[in-house]
Scaffold this motif. Structure first.
Motif, PDB file in Angstrom:
ATOM      1  N   GLY A 107       0.824  -1.208   0.000  1.00  0.00           N
ATOM      2  CA  GLY A 107       0.000   0.000   0.000  1.00  0.00           C
ATOM      3  C   GLY A 107       0.852   1.248   0.000  1.00  0.00           C
ATOM      4  N   MET A 108       0.880   1.965  -1.090  1.00  0.00           N
ATOM      5  CA  MET A 108       1.670   3.191  -1.178  1.00  0.00           C
ATOM      6  C   MET A 108       1.184   3.970  -2.392  1.00  0.00           C
ATOM      7  SD  MET A 108       5.086   1.384  -2.546  1.00  0.00           S
ATOM      8  CE  MET A 108       4.773  -0.319  -2.266  1.00  0.00           C
ATOM      9  N   THR A 109       1.529   5.233  -2.423  1.00  0.00           N
ATOM     10  CA  THR A 109       1.227   6.045  -3.598  1.00  0.00           C
ATOM     11  C   THR A 109       2.371   5.863  -4.584  1.00  0.00           C
ATOM     12  OG1 THR A 109       0.122   7.616  -2.146  1.00  0.00           O
ATOM     13  CG2 THR A 109       0.690   8.381  -4.360  1.00  0.00           C
ATOM     14  N   VAL A 110       2.018   5.545  -5.831  1.00  0.00           N
ATOM     15  CA  VAL A 110       3.058   5.243  -6.825  1.00  0.00           C
ATOM     16  C   VAL A 110       2.962   6.236  -7.981  1.00  0.00           C
ATOM     17  CG1 VAL A 110       3.988   3.484  -8.386  1.00  0.00           C
ATOM     18  CG2 VAL A 110       2.888   2.776  -6.241  1.00  0.00           C
ATOM     19  N   LEU A 111       4.090   6.835  -8.342  1.00  0.00           N
ATOM     20  CA  LEU A 111       4.160   7.661  -9.545  1.00  0.00           C
ATOM     21  C   LEU A 111       5.102   6.978 -10.536  1.00  0.00           C
ATOM     22  CD1 LEU A 111       3.556  10.196 -11.200  1.00  0.00           C
ATOM     23  CD2 LEU A 111       5.433  11.342 -10.014  1.00  0.00           C
ATOM     24  N   VAL A 112       4.582   6.691 -11.724  1.00  0.00           N
ATOM     25  CA  VAL A 112       5.370   6.015 -12.762  1.00  0.00           C
ATOM     26  C   VAL A 112       5.595   6.963 -13.924  1.00  0.00           C
ATOM     27  CG1 VAL A 112       5.532   4.011 -14.275  1.00  0.00           C
ATOM     28  CG2 VAL A 112       4.206   3.852 -12.170  1.00  0.00           C
ATOM     29  N   VAL A 113       6.837   7.324 -14.149  1.00  0.00           N
ATOM     30  CA  VAL A 113       7.205   8.125 -15.311  1.00  0.00           C
ATOM     31  C   VAL A 113       7.662   7.190 -16.420  1.00  0.00           C
ATOM     32  CG1 VAL A 113       9.141   9.508 -16.157  1.00  0.00           C
ATOM     33  CG2 VAL A 113       7.801  10.314 -14.218  1.00  0.00           C
ATOM     34  N   THR A 114       7.098   7.328 -17.602  1.00  0.00           N
ATOM     35  CA  THR A 114       7.460   6.444 -18.703  1.00  0.00           C
ATOM     36  C   THR A 114       7.108   7.082 -20.045  1.00  0.00           C
ATOM     37  OG1 THR A 114       7.161   4.204 -19.619  1.00  0.00           O
ATOM     38  CG2 THR A 114       5.228   5.224 -18.641  1.00  0.00           C
ATOM     39  N   HIS A 115       7.755   6.598 -21.106  1.00  0.00           N
ATOM     40  CA  HIS A 115       7.310   7.000 -22.445  1.00  0.00           C
ATOM     41  C   HIS A 115       6.566   5.837 -23.093  1.00  0.00           C
ATOM     42  CE1 HIS A 115      11.122   4.920 -23.117  1.00  0.00           C
ATOM     43  NE2 HIS A 115      10.645   4.607 -24.312  1.00  0.00           N
ATOM     44  N   GLU A 116       6.325   4.760 -22.310  1.00  0.00           N
ATOM     45  CA  GLU A 116       5.723   3.551 -22.854  1.00  0.00           C
ATOM     46  C   GLU A 116       4.237   3.456 -22.485  1.00  0.00           C
ATOM     47  OE1 GLU A 116       9.306   0.369 -22.841  1.00  0.00           O
ATOM     48  OE2 GLU A 116       8.652   0.995 -20.855  1.00  0.00           O
ATOM     49  N   LEU A 117       3.387   3.590 -23.489  1.00  0.00           N
ATOM     50  CA  LEU A 117       1.941   3.569 -23.246  1.00  0.00           C
ATOM     51  C   LEU A 117       1.474   2.234 -22.657  1.00  0.00           C
ATOM     52  CD1 LEU A 117      -0.663   5.171 -23.499  1.00  0.00           C
ATOM     53  CD2 LEU A 117      -0.913   4.283 -25.829  1.00  0.00           C
ATOM     54  N   ASN A 118       2.126   1.123 -23.072  1.00  0.00           N
ATOM     55  CA  ASN A 118       1.698  -0.180 -22.553  1.00  0.00           C
ATOM     56  C   ASN A 118       1.905  -0.283 -21.040  1.00  0.00           C
ATOM     57  OD1 ASN A 118       4.475  -0.160 -23.017  1.00  0.00           O
ATOM     58  ND2 ASN A 118       4.589  -2.374 -23.312  1.00  0.00           N
ATOM     59  N   VAL A 119       2.941   0.369 -20.536  1.00  0.00           N
ATOM     60  CA  VAL A 119       3.197   0.349 -19.093  1.00  0.00           C
ATOM     61  C   VAL A 119       2.081   1.103 -18.359  1.00  0.00           C
ATOM     62  CG1 VAL A 119       4.758   1.197 -17.277  1.00  0.00           C
ATOM     63  CG2 VAL A 119       5.682   0.038 -19.303  1.00  0.00           C
ATOM     64  N   ILE A 120       1.720   2.260 -18.897  1.00  0.00           N
ATOM     65  CA  ILE A 120       0.629   3.050 -18.317  1.00  0.00           C
ATOM     66  C   ILE A 120      -0.655   2.212 -18.306  1.00  0.00           C
ATOM     67  CG2 ILE A 120      -0.881   5.058 -18.677  1.00  0.00           C
ATOM     68  CD1 ILE A 120       1.815   6.055 -17.891  1.00  0.00           C
ATOM     69  N   LYS A 121      -0.939   1.586 -19.435  1.00  0.00           N
ATOM     70  CA  LYS A 121      -2.196   0.832 -19.566  1.00  0.00           C
ATOM     71  C   LYS A 121      -2.243  -0.349 -18.619  1.00  0.00           C
ATOM     72  CE  LYS A 121      -3.728   1.606 -24.321  1.00  0.00           C
ATOM     73  NZ  LYS A 121      -3.620   1.034 -25.675  1.00  0.00           N
ATOM     74  N   SER A 122      -1.096  -0.978 -18.391  1.00  0.00           N
ATOM     75  CA  SER A 122      -1.139  -2.198 -17.587  1.00  0.00           C
ATOM     76  C   SER A 122      -1.021  -1.943 -16.091  1.00  0.00           C
ATOM     77  CB  SER A 122      -0.086  -3.207 -18.053  1.00  0.00           C
ATOM     78  OG  SER A 122       1.192  -2.636 -17.996  1.00  0.00           O
ATOM     79  N   MET A 123      -0.678  -0.724 -15.667  1.00  0.00           N
ATOM     80  CA  MET A 123      -0.595  -0.551 -14.215  1.00  0.00           C
ATOM     81  C   MET A 123      -1.213   0.709 -13.617  1.00  0.00           C
ATOM     82  SD  MET A 123       3.489   0.031 -13.466  1.00  0.00           S
ATOM     83  CE  MET A 123       3.224   0.137 -11.696  1.00  0.00           C
ATOM     84  N   CYS A 124      -1.489   1.736 -14.422  1.00  0.00           N
ATOM     85  CA  CYS A 124      -1.922   3.002 -13.816  1.00  0.00           C
ATOM     86  C   CYS A 124      -3.439   3.147 -13.783  1.00  0.00           C
ATOM     87  CB  CYS A 124      -1.315   4.173 -14.578  1.00  0.00           C
ATOM     88  SG  CYS A 124       0.475   4.184 -14.492  1.00  0.00           S
TER      89      CYS A 124
END
Ligand code: ADP
Ligand code: ADP
Length: 229
Positions: A188-205
């Motif tokens: 349990g934590m707040t997560v910020l993911v910086v990426t240029h990969e749309l698949n990463v955003i789609k699969s976790m954010c």
């Protein structure tokens, strides 16, 4: 949890000053997995680094838990930074240290109230059998698992992931995304993911912000109806 108001960061570039981050406002909810996507140079890393004060805004306010990060005393700033874990594109492991020593490093540097054990975090990331290896003896995915274990051992309230999968191939990326999602679920934590990969955003954010040349151009509900905070 995390709130930025009209944050700008000016740098000296080749053709004079420019705003690497330009009037960005956003709010990330407690326990949310929030993405920040954009091309290289869009200002993503800079925005992420405001949160643990590795980077200072030229103007604007960055608040975490209702406190202005850049008004904290030195001592309180250190306490704030101790509550934040970070994961890097190039893993940032110490090559002359073993997996165990790398993971333990944060606990050697600072005192934490209730850290996890090395054994526990290594088991969690699936590296129990490799604690005596050196980074050069690991695959990229394994190196990132060490990076994740090192971030988790302090039980951070916030996890900052700066291009966590950008040095990894597609299947390893899926594995690492899986580890990060499990970590979020378990600890349990707040997560910020910086990426240029749309698949990463789609699969976790749950939600993501889109940065273009320093401007925040959109905030998207990745999970329909996520719409928070
Ligand atoms: P991203 O993470 O989206 O690739 P960054 O936040 O790393 O973008 O950088 C945004 C822009 O600011 C880039 O043009 C980068 O070269 C520039 N930049 C970053 N840090 C500095 C610095 N310390 N001095 C000058 N320019 C910088
Ligand atoms: P990352 O590993 O996150 O991609 P970068 O390579 O973007 O890191 O940046 C590494 C360091 O160099 C950061 O502290 C950043 O602020 C600084 N930096 C990035 N771009 C520039 C630049 N154009 N001029 C000066 N410093 C920069």
């Amino acid at each position: 949890m995390i709130k930025m108001n009209n944050v700008t960061r000016t740098y000296q570039g080749q053709d004079g000053e420019f705003n690497a981050v330009d009037d960005v406002s956003l709010e990330i909810g407690e326990n949310e997995i929030f993405g920040l996507i954009g091309e290289s140079g869009a200002g993503k890393s800079t925005v992420l680094r405001f949160i643990n004060a590795l980077e200072t805004p030229t103007s604007g306010v960055v608040e975490v838990d209702g406190t202005d990060v850049f008004s904290l005393s030195k001592k309180k700033l250190r306490a704030h930074q101790k509550g934040i874990g970070m994961i890097f594109q190039q893993f940032n492991l110490l090559n002359n240290k073993t997996v165990r020593e790398n993971v333990q490093l944060p606990l050697e540097l600072h005192k934490y109230k209730d850290p996890l054990s090395v054994r526990e975090v290594l088991e969690f990331v699936g590296l129990s059998g490799k604690s005596d290896r050196h980074p050069s003896q690991l695959s990229g995915g394994e190196k990132q698992r060490v990076g994740i274990a090192r971030a988790l051992i302090t039980r951070p309230k916030i996890l900052l992931c700066d291009e966590p999968t950008s040095a990894l191939d597609e299947s390893t990326t899926e594995e690492i995304v899986g580890v990060l999602k499990r970590a979020h679920e378990k600890f349990g934590m707040t997560v910020l993911v910086v990426t240029h990969e749309l698949n990463v955003i789609k699969s976790m954010c749950e939600r993501c912000a889109v940065l273009e040349k320093g401007h925040l151009v959109d905030i998207i509900d990745v999970v329909p109806g996520a719409g928070r905070p």
